[in-house]
Write a protein that holds these residues in place. Structure first.
Motif, PDB file in Angstrom:
ATOM      1  N   ILE A 199       0.871  -1.175   0.000  1.00 41.52           N
ATOM      2  CA  ILE A 199       0.000   0.000   0.000  1.00 41.52           C
ATOM      3  C   ILE A 199       0.904   1.220   0.000  1.00 41.52           C
ATOM      4  N   LEU A 200       0.753   2.079  -0.991  1.00 41.93           N
ATOM      5  CA  LEU A 200       1.578   3.272  -1.102  1.00 41.93           C
ATOM      6  C   LEU A 200       0.679   4.498  -1.217  1.00 41.93           C
ATOM      7  N   ASN A 201       0.895   5.456  -0.322  1.00 37.77           N
ATOM      8  CA  ASN A 201       0.073   6.665  -0.286  1.00 37.77           C
ATOM      9  C   ASN A 201      -1.424   6.324  -0.283  1.00 37.77           C
ATOM     10  N   GLY A 202      -1.763   5.267   0.445  1.00 35.45           N
ATOM     11  CA  GLY A 202      -3.155   4.875   0.572  1.00 35.45           C
ATOM     12  C   GLY A 202      -3.719   4.090  -0.591  1.00 35.45           C
ATOM     13  N   ARG A 203      -2.926   3.813  -1.604  1.00 33.95           N
ATOM     14  CA  ARG A 203      -3.387   3.054  -2.773  1.00 33.95           C
ATOM     15  C   ARG A 203      -2.963   1.596  -2.639  1.00 33.95           C
ATOM     16  N   LEU A 204      -3.886   0.684  -2.908  1.00 35.03           N
ATOM     17  CA  LEU A 204      -3.586  -0.743  -2.895  1.00 35.03           C
ATOM     18  C   LEU A 204      -2.850  -1.085  -4.192  1.00 35.03           C
ATOM     19  N   LYS A 205      -1.581  -1.415  -4.089  1.00 32.82           N
ATOM     20  CA  LYS A 205      -0.739  -1.644  -5.262  1.00 32.82           C
ATOM     21  C   LYS A 205      -0.568  -3.147  -5.500  1.00 32.82           C
ATOM     22  N   VAL A 206      -1.047  -3.626  -6.629  1.00 30.09           N
ATOM     23  CA  VAL A 206      -0.851  -5.020  -7.023  1.00 30.09           C
ATOM     24  C   VAL A 206       0.050  -5.005  -8.255  1.00 30.09           C
ATOM     25  N   GLY A 207       1.340  -5.233  -8.007  1.00 30.34           N
ATOM     26  CA  GLY A 207       2.348  -5.094  -9.052  1.00 30.34           C
ATOM     27  C   GLY A 207       3.032  -3.752  -8.892  1.00 30.34           C
ATOM     28  N   MET A 208       4.253  -3.762  -8.368  1.00 26.60           N
ATOM     29  CA  MET A 208       4.984  -2.524  -8.106  1.00 26.60           C
ATOM     30  C   MET A 208       6.077  -2.309  -9.143  1.00 26.60           C
ATOM     31  N   THR A 209       6.371  -1.044  -9.413  1.00 25.85           N
ATOM     32  CA  THR A 209       7.481  -0.716 -10.304  1.00 25.85           C
ATOM     33  C   THR A 209       8.796  -0.860  -9.531  1.00 25.85           C
ATOM     34  N   HIS A 210       9.907  -0.854 -10.265  1.00 26.29           N
ATOM     35  CA  HIS A 210      11.210  -0.930  -9.610  1.00 26.29           C
ATOM     36  C   HIS A 210      11.430   0.269  -8.690  1.00 26.29           C
ATOM     37  N   ASP A 211      10.961   1.442  -9.116  1.00 24.73           N
ATOM     38  CA  ASP A 211      11.105   2.643  -8.292  1.00 24.73           C
ATOM     39  C   ASP A 211      10.302   2.523  -6.997  1.00 24.73           C
ATOM     40  N   GLU A 212       9.127   1.937  -7.073  1.00 20.33           N
ATOM     41  CA  GLU A 212       8.293   1.757  -5.875  1.00 20.33           C
ATOM     42  C   GLU A 212       8.926   0.765  -4.908  1.00 20.33           C
ATOM     43  N   ILE A 213       9.522  -0.305  -5.454  1.00 16.98           N
ATOM     44  CA  ILE A 213      10.216  -1.271  -4.598  1.00 16.98           C
ATOM     45  C   ILE A 213      11.433  -0.609  -3.937  1.00 16.98           C
ATOM     46  N   GLU A 214      12.146   0.209  -4.689  1.00 17.75           N
ATOM     47  CA  GLU A 214      13.295   0.943  -4.155  1.00 17.75           C
ATOM     48  C   GLU A 214      12.852   1.867  -3.013  1.00 17.75           C
ATOM     49  N   TYR A 215      11.754   2.557  -3.227  1.00 21.15           N
ATOM     50  CA  TYR A 215      11.224   3.468  -2.202  1.00 21.15           C
ATOM     51  C   TYR A 215      10.881   2.705  -0.925  1.00 21.15           C
ATOM     52  N   LEU A 216      10.205   1.583  -1.083  1.00 25.17           N
ATOM     53  CA  LEU A 216       9.798   0.776   0.069  1.00 25.17           C
ATOM     54  C   LEU A 216      11.022   0.226   0.803  1.00 25.17           C
ATOM     55  N   GLY A 217      12.015  -0.211   0.042  1.00 24.54           N
ATOM     56  CA  GLY A 217      13.223  -0.750   0.638  1.00 24.54           C
ATOM     57  C   GLY A 217      13.990   0.281   1.437  1.00 24.54           C
ATOM     58  N   LYS A 218      14.065   1.508   0.933  1.00 27.47           N
ATOM     59  CA  LYS A 218      14.762   2.580   1.647  1.00 27.47           C
ATOM     60  C   LYS A 218      13.984   3.000   2.897  1.00 27.47           C
TER      61      LYS A 218
END
Length: 304
Positions: free
Chosen positions: A62-81
């Motif tokens: 869940i990113l910024n309140g949105r249910l994300k099914v399938g994340m981009t590489h940038d989104e995974i990077e953001y979550l990891g950091k």
């Protein structure tokens, strides 16, 4: 109504619309499972393993309140950091994370929920949650088990996490009518080790057999998921006696510090990693890779 909350990655949606195999992946392992940048590297490698085995990966969060099914590489990077600053999110937490437009890393339970919303039937993870040691007094039982009783997703894992009471976890699943399948094994694997003292419900030696059982279950209207246990590869397994002692000591320390609830699993896994000098983390990564491969094979058979 669901569309106002749910974002399905275009590649994932195209695969689902075409009836092609998709495998869901959780995000707690990224935020809470290991440090940056190893968490991001592992997440991307898992996605690549799924692609290499004929399926499309759908990492869920869940990113910024949105249910994300399938994340981009940038989104995974953001979550990891962001790491442990991200809220560990189970079923009860989803509406609050969404309403507050916050970020949430999905557990097994919440990943199952979002995968089901999108129509994904196969999910690869490390290990499921379960009944915690001492639950006779604490009633500390993971929401993963209740989700498995109700949500129609097959979860490919290396068994319940070793920090749990595996026997009681299996009893709970039996009560809820959830089958525990052993892939090419008659013994329930114990996460870091290939075997526990407990037997699976059904040994199945071929991904097609597993896919056929899933299809039969859901076509007959029998609700709930399936637990597919896949032993860690032998060369990466840890010594059972050693890991049992490490976990026993870590549980005592956790109780002395008054740690409980959703904080208990990250504490215990971190303590095990510390005491095994990183060997448990390497084993964790190896078993996740192994589960991603099997989940892809099952998904390919299921979607044929």
């Amino acid at each position: 109504m669901l569309a106002q909350y749910l974002d399905i990655n275009p590649e994932v949606k195209a695969a689902l619309d075409a009836g092609r195999p998709v495998v869901a992946l959780e995000s707690t392992i990224i935020s809470h499972g290991m440090p940056y940048p190893q968490n991001v590297e592992t997440a991307l490698k898992v996605e690549q393993i799924i692609r290499d085995n004929g399926a499309i990966p759908a990492t869920i969060a869940i990113l910024n309140g949105r249910l994300k099914v399938g994340m981009t590489h940038d989104e995974i990077e953001y979550l990891g950091k962001a790491g442990q600053a991200v809220i560990k999110t189970s079923r009860r937490d989803i509406p609050f994370i969404v309403a507050q437009k916050a970020d949430g890393a999905t557990t097994v339970a919440s990943t199952m929920i979002l995968a089901d919303m999108a129509g994904i039937k196969v999910f690869a993870t490390g290990g499921i949650g379960g009944v915690h040691r001492g639950a006779q007094e604490t009633f500390d039982i993971s929401a993963d088990l209740q989700e498995l009783a109700n949500t129609e997703v097959a979860v490919v894992c290396a068994g319940a996490k070793s920090i749990l009471d595996i026997g009681l976890t299996l009893e709970y699943l039996e009560t809820q009518g959830v089958a525990v399948v052993g892939y090419q094994t008659e013994k329930v694997p114990a996460f870091y080790t290939r075997e526990s003292d407990f037997n699976v419900d059904y040994r199945l030696d071929d991904p097609k057999q597993i896919a056929d059982a899933m299809a039969a279950k859901w076509q007959m209207g029998l609700k709930g998921g399936v637990v597919v246990t896949n032993p860690i590869p032998e060369q990466h397994a840890l010594d059972k006696a050693m890991i049992d002692q490490v976990i026993k000591n870590a549980v005592v320390e956790m109780e002395e510090k008054g740690i409980s609830g959703k904080a208990s699993t990250p504490f215990l896994l971190a303590k095990v990693a510390e005491k095994t000098e990183g060997c448990s983390l390497a084993a964790n990564i190896a078993l996740v890779f192994n589960n991603a491969k099997l989940a892809s094979q099952i998904a390919c058979e299921f979607y044929q």
